[in-house]
Scaffold this motif. Structure first.
Motif, PDB file in Angstrom:
ATOM      1  N   GLN A 132     -15.886  -1.040   9.355  1.00  0.00           N
ATOM      2  CA  GLN A 132     -15.210  -2.193   8.269  1.00  0.00           C
ATOM      3  C   GLN A 132     -16.145  -2.028   7.112  1.00  0.00           C
ATOM      4  O   GLN A 132     -17.311  -2.462   7.093  1.00  0.00           O
ATOM      5  CB  GLN A 132     -15.406  -3.485   9.059  1.00  0.00           C
ATOM      6  N   CYS A 133     -15.325  -1.678   5.860  1.00  0.00           N
ATOM      7  CA  CYS A 133     -15.907  -1.847   4.630  1.00  0.00           C
ATOM      8  C   CYS A 133     -14.856  -1.805   3.480  1.00  0.00           C
ATOM      9  O   CYS A 133     -13.797  -1.468   3.703  1.00  0.00           O
ATOM     10  CB  CYS A 133     -16.718  -0.444   4.569  1.00  0.00           C
ATOM     11  N   ARG A 134     -15.380  -2.230   2.568  1.00  0.00           N
ATOM     12  CA  ARG A 134     -14.720  -2.660   1.334  1.00  0.00           C
ATOM     13  C   ARG A 134     -14.370  -1.183   0.392  1.00  0.00           C
ATOM     14  O   ARG A 134     -13.342  -1.024   0.022  1.00  0.00           O
ATOM     15  CB  ARG A 134     -15.221  -3.497   0.330  1.00  0.00           C
ATOM     16  N   GLN A 135     -15.467  -0.369   0.496  1.00  0.00           N
ATOM     17  CA  GLN A 135     -15.373   0.852  -0.201  1.00  0.00           C
ATOM     18  C   GLN A 135     -15.974   2.199   0.739  1.00  0.00           C
ATOM     19  O   GLN A 135     -17.111   1.846   1.310  1.00  0.00           O
ATOM     20  CB  GLN A 135     -16.174   0.819  -1.661  1.00  0.00           C
ATOM     21  N   LEU A 136     -15.414   3.194   0.929  1.00  0.00           N
ATOM     22  CA  LEU A 136     -16.014   4.474   1.504  1.00  0.00           C
ATOM     23  C   LEU A 136     -15.950   5.482   0.500  1.00  0.00           C
ATOM     24  O   LEU A 136     -14.924   5.977   0.032  1.00  0.00           O
ATOM     25  CB  LEU A 136     -14.951   4.657   2.778  1.00  0.00           C
ATOM     26  N   TYR A 137     -17.218   6.131   0.085  1.00  0.00           N
ATOM     27  CA  TYR A 137     -17.567   7.032  -0.756  1.00  0.00           C
ATOM     28  C   TYR A 137     -17.301   8.305   0.085  1.00  0.00           C
ATOM     29  O   TYR A 137     -18.366   8.607   1.233  1.00  0.00           O
ATOM     30  CB  TYR A 137     -18.733   6.987  -1.277  1.00  0.00           C
ATOM     31  N   LEU A 138     -16.801   9.288  -0.141  1.00  0.00           N
ATOM     32  CA  LEU A 138     -16.468  10.675   0.670  1.00  0.00           C
ATOM     33  C   LEU A 138     -17.439  11.455  -0.507  1.00  0.00           C
ATOM     34  O   LEU A 138     -16.665  12.030  -1.536  1.00  0.00           O
ATOM     35  CB  LEU A 138     -15.209  11.105   0.852  1.00  0.00           C
ATOM     36  N   VAL A 139     -18.625  11.869  -0.243  1.00  0.00           N
ATOM     37  CA  VAL A 139     -19.498  12.478  -1.303  1.00  0.00           C
ATOM     38  C   VAL A 139     -19.535  13.827  -1.011  1.00  0.00           C
ATOM     39  O   VAL A 139     -20.837  14.478  -0.928  1.00  0.00           O
ATOM     40  CB  VAL A 139     -20.918  11.978  -1.078  1.00  0.00           C
ATOM     41  N   VAL A 145      -8.513  12.387   9.908  1.00  0.00           N
ATOM     42  CA  VAL A 145      -7.376  12.202   8.746  1.00  0.00           C
ATOM     43  C   VAL A 145      -6.803  10.699   9.240  1.00  0.00           C
ATOM     44  O   VAL A 145      -6.548   9.925   8.387  1.00  0.00           O
ATOM     45  CB  VAL A 145      -6.519  13.189   8.813  1.00  0.00           C
ATOM     46  N   GLU A 146      -6.286  10.646  10.555  1.00  0.00           N
ATOM     47  CA  GLU A 146      -5.584   9.428  11.051  1.00  0.00           C
ATOM     48  C   GLU A 146      -6.593   8.053  10.755  1.00  0.00           C
ATOM     49  O   GLU A 146      -6.185   7.041  10.276  1.00  0.00           O
ATOM     50  CB  GLU A 146      -5.219   9.432  12.209  1.00  0.00           C
ATOM     51  N   ALA A 147      -7.974   8.204  11.137  1.00  0.00           N
ATOM     52  CA  ALA A 147      -8.890   7.111  10.973  1.00  0.00           C
ATOM     53  C   ALA A 147      -9.074   6.826   9.329  1.00  0.00           C
ATOM     54  O   ALA A 147      -9.089   5.583   8.911  1.00  0.00           O
ATOM     55  CB  ALA A 147     -10.200   7.629  11.435  1.00  0.00           C
ATOM     56  N   ARG A 178      -6.089  -0.626   5.894  1.00  0.00           N
ATOM     57  CA  ARG A 178      -6.756  -2.100   6.119  1.00  0.00           C
ATOM     58  C   ARG A 178      -7.480  -2.530   4.854  1.00  0.00           C
ATOM     59  O   ARG A 178      -7.808  -3.712   4.620  1.00  0.00           O
ATOM     60  CB  ARG A 178      -7.877  -1.891   7.240  1.00  0.00           C
ATOM     61  N   GLY A 179      -7.061  -1.725   3.787  1.00  0.00           N
ATOM     62  CA  GLY A 179      -7.685  -2.222   2.500  1.00  0.00           C
ATOM     63  C   GLY A 179      -9.099  -1.570   1.922  1.00  0.00           C
ATOM     64  O   GLY A 179      -9.595  -1.947   0.754  1.00  0.00           O
ATOM     65  N   THR A 180      -9.570  -0.704   2.618  1.00  0.00           N
ATOM     66  CA  THR A 180     -10.732   0.008   2.232  1.00  0.00           C
ATOM     67  C   THR A 180     -10.349   0.943   1.147  1.00  0.00           C
ATOM     68  O   THR A 180      -9.251   1.691   1.037  1.00  0.00           O
ATOM     69  CB  THR A 180     -11.394   0.913   3.249  1.00  0.00           C
ATOM     70  N   PRO A 220      -2.401   7.740  -4.654  1.00  0.00           N
ATOM     71  CA  PRO A 220      -2.075   6.767  -3.884  1.00  0.00           C
ATOM     72  C   PRO A 220      -3.276   6.290  -2.610  1.00  0.00           C
ATOM     73  O   PRO A 220      -3.494   5.128  -2.406  1.00  0.00           O
ATOM     74  CB  PRO A 220      -0.621   7.090  -3.195  1.00  0.00           C
ATOM     75  N   ALA A 221      -3.721   7.358  -2.101  1.00  0.00           N
ATOM     76  CA  ALA A 221      -4.480   7.216  -0.996  1.00  0.00           C
ATOM     77  C   ALA A 221      -6.145   7.040  -1.543  1.00  0.00           C
ATOM     78  O   ALA A 221      -7.001   6.445  -0.845  1.00  0.00           O
ATOM     79  CB  ALA A 221      -4.533   8.382   0.026  1.00  0.00           C
ATOM     80  N   MET A 222      -6.516   7.641  -2.474  1.00  0.00           N
ATOM     81  CA  MET A 222      -7.876   7.632  -2.944  1.00  0.00           C
ATOM     82  C   MET A 222      -8.026   8.016  -4.274  1.00  0.00           C
ATOM     83  O   MET A 222      -7.336   8.353  -5.194  1.00  0.00           O
ATOM     84  CB  MET A 222      -8.723   8.636  -2.061  1.00  0.00           C
ATOM     85  N   ARG A 223      -9.216   7.731  -4.996  1.00  0.00           N
ATOM     86  CA  ARG A 223      -9.572   7.944  -6.192  1.00  0.00           C
ATOM     87  C   ARG A 223     -10.714   9.124  -6.016  1.00  0.00           C
ATOM     88  O   ARG A 223     -11.317   9.390  -5.262  1.00  0.00           O
ATOM     89  CB  ARG A 223     -10.463   6.930  -6.798  1.00  0.00           C
TER      90      ARG A 223
END
Length: 272
Positions: free
Chosen positions: A39-46, A70-72, A79-81, A103-106
């Motif tokens: 559960q997190c506000r932001q997820l960084y894929l580094v 991918v589904e997760a 959920r708003g992350t 749409p899915a990520m920056r």
């Protein structure tokens, strides 16, 4: 090192890297399980989330566990992350899309994350420091080849350990710690990252790349390496109060930096 179980509360931000989806050494099942409890506000894929280098050189190893990852990620987004993707050297082609808001990520070349207690951290994969640490070109390709041979031994070792009822143990990490050359390289990498953060007037750096999880303070600067999902199976998180925690894939706290006295108001991350 103090290891304890972290509460499953809402995280302000989570940082993961070096998942290497598509390679046979990726612990996709463990990563999917970790994401499903997150559960997190932001997820960084580094960076190095998808191993395009492996998939171009060898047969892709894509299983149902990879699809679960991918589904997760889609479920977290619903959920708003907020997902922020910072490509690395093994998913370098994705960098051509940096600056776009999808749409899915920056997608960003690098970012600055501001913690709840006002610390400004550079978020970057870390391969930019290869030139400084004298690791690139043919040496990088040879290192990758040797590293994947070691990971094969790591996988076979842990298959045997599972049959014996033993916990996961990283052979690759053990071998690196026995190598003076590897330790010197890691030391140069850490210093290069801290120097970069200092030049930018920041309070520290969050990175990956070298597959060595760490969370430390040096000369007033933070060095946070979120590790990987082929060896250490770790992630970095920021709690609501600005504290930073290095987590195992089972949610145990490996290391922690407590928040400082808040001097400035927290801001949203922005592109570096």
């Amino acid at each position: 090192m103090n290891v304890r179980t972290a509460a499953s509360s809402m995280k302000r931000a989570v940082f993961v890297s070096d998942v290497h989806l598509g390679s046979k050494h990726c612990h996709a099942a463990e990563f999917a399980d970790f994401l499903n409890t997150l559960q997190c506000r932001q997820l960084y894929l580094v960076g190095d989330i998808v191993d395009l280098w492996w998939m171009a050189q060898r047969r892709a190893a894509w299983s149902g566990a990879h699809n679960r990852v991918v589904e997760a990620l889609h479920a977290l987004r619903r959920r708003g992350t907020e997902l922020i993707y910072i490509p690395g050297n093994h998913d370098r082609p994705i960098r051509k899309f940096c600056g776009l808001v999808l749409p899915a990520m920056r997608i960003r070349r690098r970012a600055i994350h501001v913690t709840a207690d006002g610390r400004r951290l550079l978020v970057t994969h870390g391969d930019d420091y290869d030139a400084v640490t004298h690791f690139g070109g043919l040496q990088e390709r040879l290192g990758d080849w040797l590293y994947y041979r070691i990971l094969t031994g790591n996988r076979l070792t842990n298959q045997l350990r599972r049959r014996l009822g033993l916990r996961y143990w990283s052979l690759a990490e053990y071998l690196k710690r026995q190598s003076n050359a590897a330790e010197r390289y890691i030391g140069r990498f850490v210093q290069a990252g801290l120097d970069d953060a200092q030049r930018r007037g920041l309070d520290g750096i969050v990175c990956g790349h070298i597959h060595r999880a760490a969370l430390l303070q040096r000369d007033g600067l933070i060095y946070a390496n979120d590790g990987d999902w082929v060896e250490s199976l770790t992630a970095l998180c920021e709690e609501a109060d600005g504290s930073l925690r290095l987590l195992s894939h089972t949610g145990q706290v490996i290391d922690e930096i407590v928040p400082r006295l808040r001097l400035v108001s927290p801001e949203l991350p922005r592109a570096a």
